[in-house]
Design a protein around this motif. Structure first.
Motif, mmCIF file in Angstrom:
data_model
loop_
_atom_site.group_PDB
_atom_site.id
_atom_site.type_symbol
_atom_site.label_atom_id
_atom_site.label_comp_id
_atom_site.label_asym_id
_atom_site.label_seq_id
_atom_site.Cartn_x
_atom_site.Cartn_y
_atom_site.Cartn_z
ATOM 1 N N UNK A 193 -4.748 -0.969 -9.471
ATOM 2 C CA UNK A 193 -6.067 -1.580 -9.301
ATOM 3 C C UNK A 193 -6.572 -1.472 -7.867
ATOM 4 N N UNK A 194 -5.674 -1.245 -6.912
ATOM 5 C CA UNK A 194 -6.090 -1.072 -5.520
ATOM 6 C C UNK A 194 -6.802 0.260 -5.311
ATOM 7 N N UNK A 195 -6.656 1.168 -6.277
ATOM 8 C CA UNK A 195 -7.377 2.460 -6.276
ATOM 9 C C UNK A 195 -7.123 3.273 -5.009
ATOM 10 N N UNK A 196 -5.900 3.210 -4.492
ATOM 11 C CA UNK A 196 -5.567 3.989 -3.293
ATOM 12 C C UNK A 196 -5.494 5.463 -3.671
ATOM 13 N N UNK A 197 -6.214 6.328 -2.980
ATOM 14 C CA UNK A 197 -6.188 7.750 -3.342
ATOM 15 C C UNK A 197 -4.836 8.379 -3.064
ATOM 16 N N UNK A 198 -4.455 9.322 -3.912
ATOM 17 C CA UNK A 198 -3.219 10.068 -3.687
ATOM 18 C C UNK A 198 -3.386 10.983 -2.482
ATOM 19 N N UNK A 199 -2.312 11.215 -1.736
ATOM 20 C CA UNK A 199 -2.413 12.131 -0.601
ATOM 21 C C UNK A 199 -2.752 13.550 -1.064
ATOM 22 N N UNK A 241 0.823 -1.213 0.000
ATOM 23 C CA UNK A 241 0.000 0.000 0.000
ATOM 24 C C UNK A 241 0.856 1.262 0.000
ATOM 25 N N UNK A 242 2.071 1.186 0.594
ATOM 26 C CA UNK A 242 2.986 2.328 0.515
ATOM 27 C C UNK A 242 3.394 2.571 -0.933
ATOM 28 N N UNK A 243 3.695 1.490 -1.654
ATOM 29 C CA UNK A 243 4.049 1.631 -3.068
ATOM 30 C C UNK A 243 2.870 2.159 -3.880
ATOM 31 N N UNK A 244 1.663 1.674 -3.588
ATOM 32 C CA UNK A 244 0.476 2.157 -4.302
ATOM 33 C C UNK A 244 0.234 3.634 -4.024
#
Length: 402
Positions: free
Chosen positions: A294-300, A17-20
């Motif tokens: 694909x994990x769709x993690x929002x950008x900070x 998740x850090x990479x995403x």
């Protein structure tokens, strides 16, 4: 520079998740540096920032190399003392990394990003893959603690007496601390101060990663207390490996129901202040940039909610006053929100102008507010998730009117 510190209970896919997060920040147009101690599939493994995409660099921490370099430099600076006692030097090849060195290597990397050579590269966003949650909170408190130790063990004012060291050495019969020791302490204090400033900066937040389940729920509940004690804020809670809600397989259906129940608790406890993002289980371990996307993690956000500047506040509890006395509150309450804390895990000790506060596994030493240093502690209570330390003004120190 926007800084996102990623952590969570072990085994939840924290590094992934850090990479995403870093890829999402780079995709939004910001130049990003990802720092991690763990290998990431498809990412370079060198200790210096190396390009992953046009806007994303990655640096992998080599704690063993950092440990060898630090100890070799220490031997060189202490060569006079080592020669005096006849000590043999250790070669770099025979130095074995000791426990605790990964944490120090990570602090060194944070310093390079905050005020060292990496800070001149013009990064807009720094994403740091921290250790598991309990270790991460202890690590973030370490710069403040180590600086306190240095001030107590090697006070800067003692350097003023360096001209007298030869005389003192003759009187004592043993060598006095050399100037290099104070210089080394000053350099370390400067490095730790830069890391502490990075952690306490208003644009620094934590991103929590956890797989929904009872163990993660307990860990996050404990973490809320630690975040409040250290004045940190989370900008996002990522629920990782979330299964589809509906399945014809009874085993998957039961597991999905357990996750859904946990997610309901997280939305209730965290979502009012911290958004909860559900990252779907891909059915495999993410291996490529497309998998991470694909994990769709929002950008900070460009600037996050950041650290609470001062989580403590003072409340007045007026009391009865005797005739002729100046109007003043009889009791002052120093308050700190500690959500999730339990009374049986709470311990308070006042020592001079400092308050030693222990809450479960978390420990912090804070300086008592100036208005309360002329008071004596008259009690403490934990009510509705708020710690109130009660101070009574000392008549011998509190100003009075004629």
């Amino acid at each position: 520079m926007r800084t996102v510190l990623v952590t969570g209970p072990g085994g939840a896919g924290r590094t992934t998740l850090a990479a995403a997060t870093a890829l999402a920040a780079a995709a939004s147009g910001r130049r990003t540096l990802l720092v991690s101690a763990e290998p990431i599939p498809g990412f370079p493994t060198g200790p210096e920032p190396t390009a992953v995409t046009d806007r994303l660099d990655h640096a992998r921490i080599d704690s063993g190399a950092h440990f060898r370099a630090e100890l070799t430099e220490l031997q060189q600076r202490a060569s006079g003392v080592l020669d005096l006692v006849g000590a043999g030097r250790l070669d770099g090849e025979e130095l074995t990394e000791l426990p605790g060195s990964p944490q120090l290597a990570l602090l060194h990397a944070l310093h390079r990003a905050a005020a060292g050579d990496w800070s001149t590269a013009g990064y807009d966003t720094l994403v740091v893959d921290l250790p598991p949650l309990d270790q991460a909170l202890a690590l973030l408190a370490l710069p403040e603690q180590l600086r306190r130790y240095l001030r107590r063990l090697l006070p800067a004012e003692r350097q003023a007496a360096r001209a007298l060291r030869p005389v003192l050495a003759q009187l004592a019969g043993v060598p006095m601390p050399a100037q290099w020791l104070y210089e080394a302490a000053a350099r370390k204090d400067e490095e730790l101060a830069a890391v502490q400033a990075l952690v306490e900066d208003a644009s620094t937040t934590l991103r929590l990663v956890a797989e929904p389940g009872p163990a993660a729920e307990d860990a996050l509940r404990t973490a809320r207390t630690g975040l409040a004690l250290y004045g940190l804020r989370a900008d996002l809670l990522v629920a990782s490996r979330v299964l589809p809600r509906h399945s014809s397989d009874p085993w998957f259906a039961d597991l999905a129901a357990q996750q859904e129940k946990c997610l309901g608790h997280w939305h209730e406890e965290w979502a009012p202040h911290v958004p909860v993002h559900e990252a779907a289980h891909l059915g495999r371990d993410p291996r490529t940039a497309d998998d991470l996307a694909a994990l769709a993690v929002p950008a900070p956000d460009e600037r996050g909610p950041g650290r609470v500047d001062d989580p403590w506040w003072i409340e007045e509890e007026p009391g009865e006053e005797g005739p002729g006395e100046e109007s003043r509150p009889s009791v002052l309450a120093w308050c700190l929100p500690l959500p999730g804390a339990a009374k049986e895990d709470l311990r308070l000790v006042r020592r001079g102008e400092e308050l030693l506060l222990t809450v479960g596994p978390f420990h912090r030493i804070v300086r008592v507010a100036s208005a309360l240093r002329r008071c004596t502690v008259s009690g403490a209570a934990l009510t509705d998730g708020v710690l109130r330390v009660r101070f009574t003004p000392d008549p011998a120190l509190w100003p009075r009117t004629p």
